[in-house]
Design an enzyme around this catalytic site. Structure first.
Site, PDB file in Angstrom:
ATOM      1  N   ILE A  31       0.823  -1.213   0.000  1.00  0.00           N
ATOM      2  CA  ILE A  31       0.000   0.000   0.000  1.00  0.00           C
ATOM      3  C   ILE A  31       0.859   1.266   0.000  1.00  0.00           C
ATOM      4  O   ILE A  31       0.401   2.325  -0.428  1.00  0.00           O
ATOM      5  CB  ILE A  31      -0.957  -0.021   1.221  1.00  0.00           C
ATOM      6  CG1 ILE A  31      -2.163   0.855   0.975  1.00  0.00           C
ATOM      7  CG2 ILE A  31      -0.239   0.351   2.509  1.00  0.00           C
ATOM      8  CD1 ILE A  31      -3.280   0.653   1.990  1.00  0.00           C
ATOM      9  N   HIS A  99       5.742 -12.060   5.636  1.00  0.00           N
ATOM     10  CA  HIS A  99       5.622 -11.594   4.256  1.00  0.00           C
ATOM     11  C   HIS A  99       6.995 -11.338   3.672  1.00  0.00           C
ATOM     12  O   HIS A  99       7.897 -10.887   4.367  1.00  0.00           O
ATOM     13  CB  HIS A  99       4.768 -10.314   4.177  1.00  0.00           C
ATOM     14  CG  HIS A  99       5.180  -9.236   5.137  1.00  0.00           C
ATOM     15  ND1 HIS A  99       4.839  -9.261   6.472  1.00  0.00           N
ATOM     16  CD2 HIS A  99       5.921  -8.121   4.965  1.00  0.00           C
ATOM     17  CE1 HIS A  99       5.337  -8.206   7.080  1.00  0.00           C
ATOM     18  NE2 HIS A  99       6.010  -7.490   6.192  1.00  0.00           N
TER      19      HIS A  99
HETATM   20  P1  5GP Z   1       7.012  -4.812   7.519  1.00  0.00           P
HETATM   21  O1  5GP Z   1       7.630  -3.580   8.109  1.00  0.00           O
HETATM   22  O2  5GP Z   1       6.133  -5.535   8.508  1.00  0.00           O
HETATM   23  O3  5GP Z   1       8.034  -5.714   6.871  1.00  0.00           O
HETATM   24  O4  5GP Z   1       6.136  -4.301   6.315  1.00  0.00           O
HETATM   25  C1  5GP Z   1       4.743  -4.218   6.321  1.00  0.00           C
HETATM   26  C2  5GP Z   1       4.333  -3.662   4.983  1.00  0.00           C
HETATM   27  O5  5GP Z   1       2.939  -3.841   4.853  1.00  0.00           O
HETATM   28  C3  5GP Z   1       4.627  -2.177   4.814  1.00  0.00           C
HETATM   29  O6  5GP Z   1       5.485  -1.991   3.691  1.00  0.00           O
HETATM   30  C4  5GP Z   1       3.248  -1.549   4.608  1.00  0.00           C
HETATM   31  O7  5GP Z   1       3.250  -0.516   3.657  1.00  0.00           O
HETATM   32  C5  5GP Z   1       2.404  -2.732   4.159  1.00  0.00           C
HETATM   33  N1  5GP Z   1       1.007  -2.644   4.548  1.00  0.00           N
HETATM   34  C6  5GP Z   1       0.512  -2.360   5.782  1.00  0.00           C
HETATM   35  N2  5GP Z   1      -0.828  -2.380   5.773  1.00  0.00           N
HETATM   36  C7  5GP Z   1      -1.201  -2.696   4.506  1.00  0.00           C
HETATM   37  C8  5GP Z   1      -2.481  -2.866   3.867  1.00  0.00           C
HETATM   38  O8  5GP Z   1      -3.551  -2.736   4.466  1.00  0.00           O
HETATM   39  N3  5GP Z   1      -2.461  -3.186   2.542  1.00  0.00           N
HETATM   40  C9  5GP Z   1      -1.299  -3.355   1.847  1.00  0.00           C
HETATM   41  N4  5GP Z   1      -1.401  -3.663   0.539  1.00  0.00           N
HETATM   42  N5  5GP Z   1      -0.087  -3.197   2.416  1.00  0.00           N
HETATM   43  C10 5GP Z   1      -0.042  -2.873   3.725  1.00  0.00           C
END
Ligand code: 5GP
Ligand code: ZN
Length: 118
Positions: A31, A99
């Site tokens: 997102i 992820h």
């Molecule tokens: P992390 O820091 O956990 O590795 O990354 C989480 C990622 O999830 C971030 O890059 C953030 O932009 C993405 N993200 C968080 N909420 C959402 C959402 O509701 N939809 C999408 N498509 N991405 C999300």
């Protein structure tokens, strides 16, 4: 998991721009992309982080990684890309559903981690 954002995306309760889906994997655009190509590959079943990965999860986690190259090429990152899996506090994980970030093209990415003093 009831309140997990990515489980909600898997269930269709939160919309996402899908890149790929099968019975056990979902890939969707981040997102808040940090590169022109930035999507996430997740197992549909809830695994909070790589710390929680158990032998029964290894096959689907391997499939997630194995999908990265083909999907990256389809998304326009045929010249190379970076995969990142942030884990836990030190890894700055924000969403606790494992992820794989796929980041790419067309510009060359900065170094993986900026070395101290640079
Ligand atoms: P992390 O820091 O956990 O590795 O990354 C989480 C990622 O999830 C971030 O890059 C953030 O932009 C993405 N993200 C968080 N909420 C959402 C959402 O509701 N939809 C999408 N498509 N991405 C999300
Ligand atoms: Zn989840």
């Amino acid at each position: 998991m009831e309140n997990c954002i990515f489980c909600k995306i898997v269930r269709g309760e939160i919309p996402s721009k899908k890149v790929y889906e099968d019975d056990e994997i979902l890939a969707f655009h981040d997102i808040n992309p940090v590169t022109p190509v930035h999507f996430l590959i997740i197992p549909k079943r809830h695994i909070a982080s790589l710390f929680e990965a158990e032998p029964g999860h290894f096959a689907v986690l391997g499939r997630c990684l194995g999908m990265a190259g083909g999907l990256a090429r389809e998304q326009g990152a045929g010249d190379g890309f970076r995969t990142i899996v942030n884990t836990g506090r030190v890894g700055r994980q924000e969403v606790y559903h494992v992820h794989i970030h796929v980041l790419g093209g067309p510009e060359t990415l900065p170094p993986m981690i900026v070395r101290r003093g640079q």
